[in-house]
Design an enzyme around this catalytic site. Structure first.
Site, PDB file in Angstrom:
ATOM      1  N   CYS A 158       0.875  -1.171   0.000  1.00  0.00           N
ATOM      2  CA  CYS A 158       0.000   0.000   0.000  1.00  0.00           C
ATOM      3  C   CYS A 158       0.913   1.223   0.000  1.00  0.00           C
ATOM      4  O   CYS A 158       1.749   1.383   0.906  1.00  0.00           O
ATOM      5  CB  CYS A 158      -0.853  -0.047   1.263  1.00  0.00           C
ATOM      6  SG  CYS A 158      -1.817   1.444   1.536  1.00  0.00           S
ATOM      7  N   CYS A 216      -0.585   3.852  -6.471  1.00  0.00           N
ATOM      8  CA  CYS A 216      -1.572   3.295  -5.544  1.00  0.00           C
ATOM      9  C   CYS A 216      -1.834   1.885  -6.057  1.00  0.00           C
ATOM     10  O   CYS A 216      -2.104   1.696  -7.253  1.00  0.00           O
ATOM     11  CB  CYS A 216      -2.864   4.113  -5.569  1.00  0.00           C
ATOM     12  SG  CYS A 216      -4.243   3.285  -4.720  1.00  0.00           S
TER      13      CYS A 216
HETATM   14  N1  DGL Z   1      -3.912   0.669  -2.131  1.00  0.00           N
HETATM   15  C1  DGL Z   1      -3.454   1.700  -1.302  1.00  0.00           C
HETATM   16  C2  DGL Z   1      -2.336   2.515  -1.889  1.00  0.00           C
HETATM   17  O1  DGL Z   1      -1.509   1.946  -2.559  1.00  0.00           O
HETATM   18  C3  DGL Z   1      -4.439   2.449  -0.468  1.00  0.00           C
HETATM   19  C4  DGL Z   1      -5.640   2.955  -1.137  1.00  0.00           C
HETATM   20  C5  DGL Z   1      -6.626   3.562  -0.156  1.00  0.00           C
HETATM   21  O2  DGL Z   1      -7.089   2.836   0.728  1.00  0.00           O
HETATM   22  O3  DGL Z   1      -6.923   4.749  -0.299  1.00  0.00           O
HETATM   23  O4  DGL Z   1      -2.226   3.692  -1.663  1.00  0.00           O
END
Ligand code: DGL
Length: 259
Positions: free
Chosen positions: A75, A193
């Site tokens: 993440c 993301c």
């Molecule tokens: N998938 C995550 C990222 O890479 C988080 C997305 C989220 O929950 O806003 O930032």
């Protein structure tokens, strides 16, 4: 930790990190993985750095208690807002023999090794607001031009399983906003993301093919292979039984998204 060995934990606020897990399993299929989706609290990208830290810590702790010796924050928002604090303040006191790795450093190392003069970054509000990509890229490549664009609302659509056309329509707005920020298109675009990487193909259809679409999951997976080569003390403790377990804090994941 079980005598039979330990699993590799992979964590995200939802399904996005599965894009990272899938790339890792391509290179390291022999290990046992536990994937944790904190989907009761998604999206992280709209939260403060403090909130993201608290939630990430809680999830990493669950993975440690399940027997993971190593946890990958799949993440960008958690890597940008929580990783350093976890590594510096929390791990040494509570879990000195465990490791937490993020996905920003391998990504930044690779984008600054590639010969890009300019890079577009699509990410969550929290990731952009943290300034982490900008700060770390500028340290290594001070002349690289960065064009950043936050994409609020996109994670929610992906997480709730909205139809691809709807996600693509929303993504197109952000891609076009990013491209309008500069007279010259960037050499490459990073999907900063993991939810966006989960929908990689939709972005590939939106981004002109003169612009390279940077493959973060592949880079993260290659970097983990290297890490395990350099850290035999961790590698030797990993369970050599190909398996995958998924834990969610909210709604159960659909079977077809795992893999
Ligand atoms: N998938 C995550 C990222 O890479 C988080 C997305 C989220 O929950 O806003 O930032």
């Amino acid at each position: 930790m079980s005598k039979a060995g330990s699993s590799i934990g992979v964590f995200d606020s939802g399904i996005g990190g599965l894009s990272i897990l899938s790339a890792i399993r391509k290179l390291l299929p022999q290990y046992s993985y536990i994937y944790l989706a904190d989907n009761a609290n998604t999206p992280y990208g709209d939260k403060t750095a403090e909130e993201i830290y608290v939630l990430t810590k809680k999830s990493v702790e669950i993975l440690f208690e399940k027997g993971c010796i190593l946890v990958i924050l799949a993440c960008n928002s958690a890597s940008a807002c929580a990783l350093r604090r976890l590594q510096q303040e929390w791990l040494p006191i509570h879990y000195p023999d465990r490791k937490v790795l993020g996905i920003l450093v391998p990504t930044i190392e690779q984008v600054t090794t590639d010969t890009y003069k300019s890079l577009g970054i699509l990410a969550t509000k929290a990731t952009i607001a943290s300034g982490a990509y900008e700060r770390e890229i500028k340290k290594r490549a001070p002349d690289m031009k960065l064009i950043e664009q936050a994409c609020p609302g996109l994670v929610d659509l992906i997480e709730e399983g909205a139809p691809d056309e709807e996600i693509k329509e929303k993504a197109a707005v952000f891609v076009s906003m990013l491209l309008k920020k500069s007279d010259h298109p960037p050499d490459a675009i990073l999907l900063g993301c993991t939810h966006y990487s989960f929908k990689h193909q939709l972005f590939a259809e939106l981004i002109p093919n003169t612009i390279q679409l940077f493959d973060q999951p592949k880079v993260v997976a290659e970097s983990l292979v290297n890490y395990l080569k350099r850290h035999q003390e961790i590698k030797q403790k990993l369970r050599d039984v190909a398996s995958i377990e998924c834990i969610v804090t909210g709604k159960k994941l659909k079977k077809e998204v795992i893999n």
